[in-house]
Scaffold this active site. Sequence first.
Site, PDB file in Angstrom:
ATOM      1  N   ASN A   1       0.881  -1.167   0.000  1.00 17.97           N
ATOM      2  CA  ASN A   1       0.000   0.000   0.000  1.00 17.97           C
ATOM      3  C   ASN A   1       0.917   1.215   0.000  1.00 17.97           C
ATOM      4  O   ASN A   1       1.570   1.512   0.990  1.00 17.97           O
ATOM      5  CB  ASN A   1      -0.887  -0.020   1.248  1.00 17.97           C
ATOM      6  CG  ASN A   1      -1.884   1.119   1.267  1.00 17.97           C
ATOM      7  OD1 ASN A   1      -1.878   1.985   0.376  1.00 17.97           O
ATOM      8  ND2 ASN A   1      -2.740   1.123   2.261  1.00 17.97           N
TER       9      ASN A   1
ATOM     10  N   LYS B   1       3.648   0.773   2.862  1.00 17.03           N
ATOM     11  CA  LYS B   1       3.208  -0.203   3.864  1.00 17.03           C
ATOM     12  C   LYS B   1       3.249  -1.567   3.205  1.00 17.03           C
ATOM     13  O   LYS B   1       2.817  -1.694   2.048  1.00 17.03           O
ATOM     14  CB  LYS B   1       1.746   0.085   4.255  1.00 17.03           C
ATOM     15  CG  LYS B   1       1.568   0.674   5.633  1.00 17.03           C
ATOM     16  CD  LYS B   1       0.110   0.882   5.918  1.00 17.03           C
ATOM     17  CE  LYS B   1      -0.481  -0.334   6.641  1.00 17.03           C
ATOM     18  NZ  LYS B   1      -1.900  -0.172   6.956  1.00 17.03           N
TER      19      LYS B   1
ATOM     20  N   HIS C   1     -13.342   1.587   0.341  1.00 20.09           N
ATOM     21  CA  HIS C   1     -13.303   0.548   1.387  1.00 20.09           C
ATOM     22  C   HIS C   1     -13.896  -0.773   0.892  1.00 20.09           C
ATOM     23  O   HIS C   1     -14.293  -1.616   1.699  1.00 20.09           O
ATOM     24  CB  HIS C   1     -14.130   0.938   2.638  1.00 20.09           C
ATOM     25  CG  HIS C   1     -13.555   2.026   3.463  1.00 20.09           C
ATOM     26  ND1 HIS C   1     -14.347   2.931   4.137  1.00 20.09           N
ATOM     27  CD2 HIS C   1     -12.283   2.362   3.756  1.00 20.09           C
ATOM     28  CE1 HIS C   1     -13.582   3.775   4.799  1.00 20.09           C
ATOM     29  NE2 HIS C   1     -12.314   3.464   4.585  1.00 20.09           N
TER      30      HIS C   1
ATOM     31  N   HIS D   1     -18.160   0.020   8.069  1.00 23.19           N
ATOM     32  CA  HIS D   1     -16.709   0.144   8.282  1.00 23.19           C
ATOM     33  C   HIS D   1     -16.484   1.477   8.994  1.00 23.19           C
ATOM     34  O   HIS D   1     -16.559   2.540   8.370  1.00 23.19           O
ATOM     35  CB  HIS D   1     -15.959   0.092   6.940  1.00 23.19           C
ATOM     36  CG  HIS D   1     -14.481   0.274   7.101  1.00 23.19           C
ATOM     37  ND1 HIS D   1     -13.574  -0.755   6.976  1.00 23.19           N
ATOM     38  CD2 HIS D   1     -13.756   1.360   7.431  1.00 23.19           C
ATOM     39  CE1 HIS D   1     -12.360  -0.306   7.214  1.00 23.19           C
ATOM     40  NE2 HIS D   1     -12.443   0.986   7.494  1.00 23.19           N
TER      41      HIS D   1
ATOM     42  N   GLY E   1     -11.453   6.704   8.531  1.00 24.68           N
ATOM     43  CA  GLY E   1     -12.383   6.862   7.415  1.00 24.68           C
ATOM     44  C   GLY E   1     -13.543   5.929   7.704  1.00 24.68           C
ATOM     45  O   GLY E   1     -13.356   4.901   8.345  1.00 24.68           O
TER      46      GLY E   1
ATOM     47  N   ARG F   1     -13.088  14.125   8.239  1.00 19.64           N
ATOM     48  CA  ARG F   1     -13.895  14.455   7.048  1.00 19.64           C
ATOM     49  C   ARG F   1     -15.346  14.673   7.435  1.00 19.64           C
ATOM     50  O   ARG F   1     -15.879  13.981   8.297  1.00 19.64           O
ATOM     51  CB  ARG F   1     -13.837  13.322   6.017  1.00 19.64           C
ATOM     52  CG  ARG F   1     -12.476  13.133   5.411  1.00 19.64           C
ATOM     53  CD  ARG F   1     -12.537  12.081   4.304  1.00 19.64           C
ATOM     54  NE  ARG F   1     -11.276  11.393   4.221  1.00 19.64           N
ATOM     55  CZ  ARG F   1     -11.145  10.076   4.094  1.00 19.64           C
ATOM     56  NH1 ARG F   1     -12.202   9.298   4.032  1.00 19.64           N
ATOM     57  NH2 ARG F   1      -9.957   9.546   4.025  1.00 19.64           N
TER      58      ARG F   1
ATOM     59  N   ILE G   1     -13.207   1.645  15.107  1.00 18.11           N
ATOM     60  CA  ILE G   1     -14.306   2.040  15.994  1.00 18.11           C
ATOM     61  C   ILE G   1     -15.347   0.922  16.078  1.00 18.11           C
ATOM     62  O   ILE G   1     -15.766   0.522  17.171  1.00 18.11           O
ATOM     63  CB  ILE G   1     -14.959   3.358  15.501  1.00 18.11           C
ATOM     64  CG1 ILE G   1     -13.934   4.498  15.514  1.00 18.11           C
ATOM     65  CG2 ILE G   1     -16.183   3.703  16.337  1.00 18.11           C
ATOM     66  CD1 ILE G   1     -14.415   5.788  14.868  1.00 18.11           C
TER      67      ILE G   1
ATOM     68  N   GLU H   1      -7.851  -5.899   5.515  1.00 22.72           N
ATOM     69  CA  GLU H   1      -7.784  -5.522   4.106  1.00 22.72           C
ATOM     70  C   GLU H   1      -6.555  -6.121   3.431  1.00 22.72           C
ATOM     71  O   GLU H   1      -6.597  -6.503   2.260  1.00 22.72           O
ATOM     72  CB  GLU H   1      -7.788  -3.998   3.976  1.00 22.72           C
ATOM     73  CG  GLU H   1      -9.162  -3.419   4.289  1.00 22.72           C
ATOM     74  CD  GLU H   1      -9.171  -1.912   4.451  1.00 22.72           C
ATOM     75  OE1 GLU H   1      -8.820  -1.433   5.553  1.00 22.72           O
ATOM     76  OE2 GLU H   1      -9.496  -1.221   3.491  1.00 22.72           O
TER      77      GLU H   1
HETATM   78  P1  ADP Z   1      -8.096   3.795   9.615  1.00 22.83           P
HETATM   79  O1  ADP Z   1      -9.316   4.269   8.903  1.00 22.83           O
HETATM   80  O2  ADP Z   1      -7.022   4.828   9.729  1.00 22.83           O
HETATM   81  O3  ADP Z   1      -7.629   2.405   9.209  1.00 22.83           O
HETATM   82  P2  ADP Z   1      -8.868   2.422  12.052  1.00 22.83           P
HETATM   83  O4  ADP Z   1      -9.780   1.456  11.412  1.00 22.83           O
HETATM   84  O5  ADP Z   1      -7.595   1.927  12.623  1.00 22.83           O
HETATM   85  O6  ADP Z   1      -8.577   3.664  11.122  1.00 22.83           O
HETATM   86  O7  ADP Z   1      -9.696   3.138  13.214  1.00 22.83           O
HETATM   87  C1  ADP Z   1      -9.182   4.189  13.942  1.00 22.83           C
HETATM   88  C2  ADP Z   1     -10.256   4.654  14.888  1.00 22.83           C
HETATM   89  O8  ADP Z   1     -10.616   3.575  15.769  1.00 22.83           O
HETATM   90  C3  ADP Z   1      -9.813   5.825  15.769  1.00 22.83           C
HETATM   91  O9  ADP Z   1     -10.835   6.798  15.810  1.00 22.83           O
HETATM   92  C4  ADP Z   1      -9.681   5.172  17.120  1.00 22.83           C
HETATM   93  O10 ADP Z   1      -9.956   6.060  18.155  1.00 22.83           O
HETATM   94  C5  ADP Z   1     -10.767   4.121  17.063  1.00 22.83           C
HETATM   95  N1  ADP Z   1     -10.598   3.124  18.115  1.00 22.83           N
HETATM   96  C6  ADP Z   1      -9.632   2.199  18.268  1.00 22.83           C
HETATM   97  N2  ADP Z   1      -9.805   1.513  19.439  1.00 22.83           N
HETATM   98  C7  ADP Z   1     -10.905   2.045  20.033  1.00 22.83           C
HETATM   99  C8  ADP Z   1     -11.598   1.791  21.266  1.00 22.83           C
HETATM  100  N3  ADP Z   1     -11.195   0.851  22.101  1.00 22.83           N
HETATM  101  N4  ADP Z   1     -12.684   2.537  21.531  1.00 22.83           N
HETATM  102  C9  ADP Z   1     -13.106   3.490  20.698  1.00 22.83           C
HETATM  103  N5  ADP Z   1     -12.495   3.780  19.531  1.00 22.83           N
HETATM  104  C10 ADP Z   1     -11.407   3.072  19.207  1.00 22.83           C
END
Ligand code: ADP
Length: 423
Positions: free
Chosen positions: A15, A22, A190, A218, A222, A251, A341, A394
């Site tokens: 990536n 990555k 996504h 998702h 994002g 966003r 999240i 992914e």
């Molecule tokens: P990306 O889109 O960059 O791949 P991720 O899928 O890793 O992002 O998600 C990042 C989000 O997940 C951040 O907002 C982070 O705060 C949230 N997150 C990770 N662990 C927790 C948790 N235990 N509780 C709430 N939010 C979380």
Amino acid sequence: MPESAERGTKVGVINCGSSSIKYEVFDRKKGIKLVSGLVERIGGAEGLMKQSVLQADGTFSEQVYTKRLANHRQAFVFIAKIHREKRIIQEDAELFCIGHRVVHGGELFREPAVIDDEVMDAIRGLIPLAPLHNPPNLLGIEAARMRFPGIPQVAVFDTAFHQTLPPAAYRYAVPAELYDEHQIRRYGFHGTSHFHVAREAALHLGRPLEELNMITLHLGNGASVAAIREGVCVDTSMGLTPLEGLIMGTRCGDLDPAIPFHLIRQLSLSVDRVEEILNKESGLKGICGFNDMREVQQRAEHGDERARLAFDMFCYRVKKYIGAYTAVLGRLDAVVFTGGIGENSEGVRSAVCTDLRQLGITLDERRNSSVTGKSAEIQEAGAPVRVLVVRTNEELEIALQAEAILEKSVRRGDAPCPCLAQT
Ligand code: ADP
């Protein structure tokens, strides 16, 4: 097809960003990840490579290296050198193929594509649709093709899974020429994640994906939603770009399209500045100052009203999409939470599912708070709609899709690029 299709047992996944790469390496026979890493600061004074490598005892060890890397080609040369030294990949021939994440496949790519010059030209031709993403993706492919000339390379597109949307879902109500001549339409992103978790959910439920109607959420930095009817994506919340739809870390998601004009005219902001505000300073961060959901939730719990509003707005928007996509699907079998999240925030899952009993969607709070990382069901016993938490992957999905398309083209004895849609 290259001989390596017969002999390699490892699959690389790349990536590529403008100054970063990555990467992951999977063992295709054992179905496990051998290494994941990140090279940053390519083109800077000193490049930084960090990777975690699977050890014999099943744990991962962290390794860090620094070296000046003038460009992506040098970065791949360096990664390959370290992998040889560390006996991760001692010879290129150990690689079955390399899968590349490519953000925008436009209407040309409905499935992954074995990369040749024609595919490269097609991805290049899509740069106007993804000016920030496709150029670094191309850079990575070019550099990897140079460093690994004998290894088949496959492009896996974020947009491909959504190419099944019907026109009523993908067209915008703007003059038809804007679609006919300039391809202005909803593409969605996504896709690799939505497909991966839909398939995992079907496996968990022990039913064929082709029988299930699902809404996949998702929710990461994002965030997007997909409506999937009998395994086929029929609507999704991101649009021409990843800016539309849900509220995200930075966003804005859905917005009155007149707001940018208002900002340009009334506040004398430039187009670039408005773009920056909506992409990088909005979403959770714009509402409360923090884009990390963990921080938003903690602050909300301690009485920060802006953080509470950000949390409420985020969940409200997700809920609105669940309602809309339930109407689109008619019958709903499962709602699937994924992303940082979706997988980790029981608070978000709980708020999103509150008061959806009318739609058959319920939540068992005890199950919701005991999700461990494996696929889990969190609906009330006997509820008509299954609510699942499924970990997305992914990179693994890119590896699986790259392998599958290569094996398919080997079986068919195809020319290298059977996947490019006829235009
Ligand atoms: P990306 O889109 O960059 O791949 P991720 O899928 O890793 O992002 O998600 C990042 C989000 O997940 C951040 O907002 C982070 O705060 C949230 N997150 C990770 N662990 C927790 C948790 N235990 N509780 C709430 N939010 C979380």
